[in-house]
Scaffold this motif. Structure first.
Motif, PDB file in Angstrom:
ATOM      1  N   UNK A  73       1.588   7.428  -1.652  1.00 24.20           N
ATOM      2  CA  UNK A  73       2.683   8.164  -0.993  1.00 24.20           C
ATOM      3  C   UNK A  73       3.420   9.100  -1.952  1.00 24.20           C
ATOM      4  N   UNK A  74       3.932  10.174  -1.376  1.00 27.37           N
ATOM      5  CA  UNK A  74       4.782  11.121  -2.092  1.00 27.37           C
ATOM      6  C   UNK A  74       5.929  11.464  -1.155  1.00 27.37           C
ATOM      7  N   UNK A  75       7.157  11.282  -1.635  1.00 28.75           N
ATOM      8  CA  UNK A  75       8.307  11.563  -0.775  1.00 28.75           C
ATOM      9  C   UNK A  75       8.435  13.062  -0.538  1.00 28.75           C
ATOM     10  N   UNK A 124       1.755  10.106   6.221  1.00 29.26           N
ATOM     11  CA  UNK A 124       1.576  10.727   7.538  1.00 29.26           C
ATOM     12  C   UNK A 124       0.216  10.365   8.132  1.00 29.26           C
ATOM     13  N   UNK A 125      -0.840  10.437   7.314  1.00 30.04           N
ATOM     14  CA  UNK A 125      -2.183  10.110   7.799  1.00 30.04           C
ATOM     15  C   UNK A 125      -2.281   8.644   8.198  1.00 30.04           C
ATOM     16  N   UNK A 126      -1.638   7.768   7.408  1.00 28.75           N
ATOM     17  CA  UNK A 126      -1.655   6.347   7.758  1.00 28.75           C
ATOM     18  C   UNK A 126      -0.931   6.100   9.077  1.00 28.75           C
ATOM     19  N   UNK A 127       0.226   6.744   9.235  1.00 28.65           N
ATOM     20  CA  UNK A 127       0.991   6.567  10.466  1.00 28.65           C
ATOM     21  C   UNK A 127       0.252   7.165  11.657  1.00 28.65           C
ATOM     22  N   UNK A 128      -0.420   8.293  11.442  1.00 26.34           N
ATOM     23  CA  UNK A 128      -1.191   8.909  12.528  1.00 26.34           C
ATOM     24  C   UNK A 128      -2.324   7.994  12.973  1.00 26.34           C
ATOM     25  N   UNK A 129      -3.019   7.391  11.992  1.00 30.24           N
ATOM     26  CA  UNK A 129      -4.113   6.475  12.332  1.00 30.24           C
ATOM     27  C   UNK A 129      -3.580   5.255  13.090  1.00 30.24           C
ATOM     28  N   UNK A 175       0.810  -1.218   0.000  1.00 33.12           N
ATOM     29  CA  UNK A 175       0.000   0.000   0.000  1.00 33.12           C
ATOM     30  C   UNK A 175       0.846   1.271   0.000  1.00 33.12           C
ATOM     31  N   UNK A 176       2.146   1.114  -0.101  1.00 36.65           N
ATOM     32  CA  UNK A 176       3.004   2.283  -0.294  1.00 36.65           C
ATOM     33  C   UNK A 176       3.480   2.368  -1.739  1.00 36.65           C
ATOM     34  N   UNK A 177       2.978   1.470  -2.581  1.00 34.83           N
ATOM     35  CA  UNK A 177       3.353   1.448  -3.998  1.00 34.83           C
ATOM     36  C   UNK A 177       2.205   1.993  -4.835  1.00 34.83           C
ATOM     37  N   UNK A 178       2.470   3.028  -5.605  1.00 34.00           N
ATOM     38  CA  UNK A 178       1.439   3.726  -6.379  1.00 34.00           C
ATOM     39  C   UNK A 178       0.693   2.788  -7.323  1.00 34.00           C
TER      40      UNK A 178
END
Length: 733
Positions: free
Chosen positions: A274-276, A473-478, A170-173
């Motif tokens: 994701x976007x670096x 960031x939103x995924x990590x926050x959740x 889920x981190x791969x576009x």
């Protein structure tokens, strides 16, 4: 096989039907287990590379990834083989040609193959015991699925093999695009859920639910067994009955896939990827259009759609492919484009990569207009003829790299899993002949399909996946919120339980299997190995000063020719340009033929034209390195003259400095590398690390490793006319 007829019983099975499978040089035997109702299909022929698979219909009812976690876990110890990793232990004493397990949207498959009969039954014993009698220890669930774990600073984390694997997916576009191409069309069905698991949902799965899922779905009554090769059916039926099936009774298992209600208007969905930190989102999105087609149980329509997909998207000269690339709306065709056949109802997708969300309406109109144009003005007969030939070629070809039976297993399961006979989606020749007849009798056959399945079909989704710097960031926050909520409710007793579970897992992982248990894993001895060596005859002749090596082998009417060119003496910069050079040769233009027309001619007269680069030490001088560019073409025997004439023209006359084509190919190569990084990160890391060990690996890194990606990124920073001219000059020399 002894003479038995449909209705006869043998070793606990009843023979249901027998079918001639002349195209596979054998017969198909369908059996049903008397006590459990388990279905078994044996494609029996003279192939010594035998294959079996146990397949279970495993629909997802949530995003917990339970089917995926089970696929990992059943091969971690079973009743007869109670070692931690019987899979790896088995490989050490095996001559297998395939040994794996795979999770699909609605099935889980456990195939293995070997040319040695004893090895074959060794693997069948381990696999059958694994799927029907796994230990499913709690430690394995925590290891493969998910668990809570304190780090050195006392912070709580969620970890687990499948959990981490799906975080990567889920981190791969492109993975996100591919996932939602089919999920977006099927919200009323089990296909709406990710059988692999979504990272935010995997921790919801309990150990009890995990065990219950296995108990429900991993039963012989819900199992399809596929067999392929020359080992007699009776021997395999007796093996399965005596060792595994005789203790089971019939069990009703509800695996029905809910029907998707058809829409009366298209639907749109926007997602993020994701976007670096240092990247900009402009020109990094993907837009994909997806259509829900018909049920997979109609073999003529299935084959028609395979050919239509070939017509529309097979190469740069295909009408839909060319329309996307030439539109200027994005960089190139998305890799998700094509026909999806691993779900009950077929799905077709076409996407554009390297675009922006505000191009959605323009892209939809582009595709709609192209389909209307094709229905109005028709398809070129050569494109149809080339696609028919290419699909037939693909089905006739005996490919290396994987057992032939594995491909036939996949074709069989398409329809068999959903209640059709095993032969429904296995047979090819009969339906290809019928399709050819239909196309001959109706010169608008494919245009009518386009009208019905694309122009008039309102069950369509448009998905936009745009890179967003806040996605991760939103995924990590959740995830952190979830962990914090857990941690705030922990008392000392619960903390101690988490630490105890992790200590138990550590002990489980660190404790070697007992010698007695290890010896239970069957393995081959030297006496079991074949004594006969297969020799491949090689004839050497010369055409002028050029040596030609010929191998006379059975290839089912297909000829293969490799051309090798010594590429020594190139500078480092020239070496970095080699992948681009070989790509242009195989997909470029000629002075009198544009690239899209060359692509059409290659499709019409060959089964493929590709290239690869190799660097190797030369025996016996281990310090001498030889670099070679290989070009490989394959074609039907009757097409050899047209095929080779075209290939020789591409070698000697290719317009390798054509600016527009250079720009398109460079962009496509860069995007392909970026898409490959996350799914194949370990391969890139291994190559980069090992490139310091030898000169040959250093060159491999420059051609297809991170060095090549960095090089492509630098080149793609400036694709103006002056830069493209310099690149063209380098390639010309």
């Amino acid at each position: 096989m002894q003479t038995i007829k449909p209705g006869d019983s043998i070793h606990g099975f009843t023979l249901v039907s027998v079918s001639d499978q002349e195209e596979y040089k054998g017969k198909g035997y369908t059996f049903k287990h008397n006590k459990t109702g388990m279905e078994l299909f044996h494609l029996h022929n003279n192939d010594t590379e035998n294959l079996f698979s146990f397949s279970f219909k495993t629909p997802a009812y949530d995003n917990s990834g339970v089917a995926h976690i089970l696929e990992h876990s059943v091969l971690s110890g079973s009743k007869q083989y109670p070692v931690k990793d019987p899979f790896m232990a088995l490989m050490k004493g095996s001559m297998n040609t395939f040994l794996n397990a795979m999770t699909y949207p609605e099935k889980t498959v456990y195939p293995a193959a070997s040319p040695v009969e004893k090895d074959y039954f060794n693997m069948m014993s381990v696999y059958a015991d694994a799927v029907f009698f796994p230990l499913l220890k709690k430690e394995v669930f925590h290891q493969e699925g998910h668990r809570l774990e304190f780090d050195d600073e006392g912070h709580l984390n969620i970890v687990g093999i499948v959990f981490n694997e799906m975080k990567g997916a889920y981190s791969d576009h492109d993975s996100i695009v591919g996932e939602w191409c089919y999920r977006s069309l099927l919200p009323d069905t089990q296909y709406y859920y990710d059988s692999g698991g979504e990272p935010e949902a995997i921790p919801d799965l309990t150990y009890g639910q995990f065990k219950e899922y296995h108990e429900t779905y991993y039963h012989p009554s819900n199992c399809k067994v596929f067999l392929y090769g020359n080992i007699p059916s009776e021997k395999q039926l007796q093996f399965l009955e005596d060792k595994f099936l005789n203790t089971f009774e019939y069990k009703a298992v509800n695996t029905e896939i809910r029907e998707q209600k058809r829409w009366n208007k298209p639907y749109s969905l926007e997602l993020t990827s994701p976007l670096t930190e240092n990247e900009k989102p402009e020109g990094k999105s993907t837009i994909a259009l997806n259509w829900l087609m018909n049920d997979i149980g109609n073999p003529l329509e299935l084959l028609s759609l395979e050919v239509l997909s070939e017509i529309l998207l097979a190469n740069t000269g295909s009408p839909l492919y060319k329309a996307v690339v030439d539109s200027g709306l994005g960089e190139d065709l998305s890799p998700v484009s094509g026909l999806e056949t691993d779900v009950r109802e077929l799905i077709f997708s076409v996407g554009i990569r390297g675009t922006d969300p505000d191009k959605k309406e323009a892209f939809e109109k582009l595709i709609e207009d192209e389909f209307l144009n094709l229905t109005k003005n028709g398809l070129l007969p050569d494109i149809i003829r080339g696609a028919l030939k290419r699909v037939e070629f693909r089905n006739r070809e005996i490919k290396g790299g994987a057992p032939f039976g594995l491909r036939l297993m996949g074709k069989t399961l398409r329809g068999w899993l959903h209640g059709y006979s095993p032969e429904t989606t296995l047979e090819f020749t009969r339906w290809m002949e019928k399709l050819k007849t239909s196309v001959t009798e109706d010169n608008r056959y494919f245009e009518k399909l386009i009208e019905k399945l694309f122009v008039q079909n309102k069950h369509r989704s448009t998905i936009i996946v745009r890179p967003d710097s806040e996605h991760t960031t939103k995924q990590e926050e959740a995830l952190n919120l979830r962990i914090n909520n857990i941690q705030t409710t922990l008392n000392k007793e619960k903390e101690d339980l988490i630490r105890k579970d992790n200590e138990t897992l550590r002990i489980f992982q660190d404790t070697p299997d007992s010698e007695a248990d290890t010896l239970k894993i069957p393995s081959l001895s030297l006496e079991d190995l074949p004594r006969d060596i297969t020799y491949i005859n090689t004839d050497l002749l010369h055409i002028g000063d050029i040596p030609v090596y010929s191998h006379d082998l059975f290839t089912n009417g297909i000829d293969y020719v490799d051309f090798s060119f010594d590429i020594k003496g190139l500078s480092e910069e020239e070496n970095s340009f080699l992948p681009l050079f070989t790509k242009i040769i195989t997909s470029g233009s000629l002075p009198d033929i544009p690239y899209n027309e060359v692509a059409r001619l290659l499709t019409l007269n060959t089964g493929g034209f590709g290239s690869f680069l190799e660097s190797a030490l030369v025996h016996p001088d281990r310090n001498l390195v030889r670099d070679i560019a290989f070009f490989r073409v394959k074609f039907l025997e009757n097409d050899y003259k047209k095929a080779l004439d075209l290939i020789f023209r591409l070698f000697t006359e290719s317009k390798i400095s054509e600016e527009k084509r250079l720009k398109d190919v460079l962009t496509e190569m860069k995007n392909d590398y970026i898409s490959a990084i996350i799914p194949s990160g370990n391969a890139f890391a291994n190559l980069r690390a090992s490139s310091r060990l030898s000169e040959t690996l250093r060159r491999e890194e420059r051609w297809r490793g991170i060095d090549q990606l960095l090089f492509l990124n630098r080149v793609n920073e400036d694709l103006g006319s002056d830069s493209l001219k310099k690149i063209g000059d380098i390639l010309e020399t």
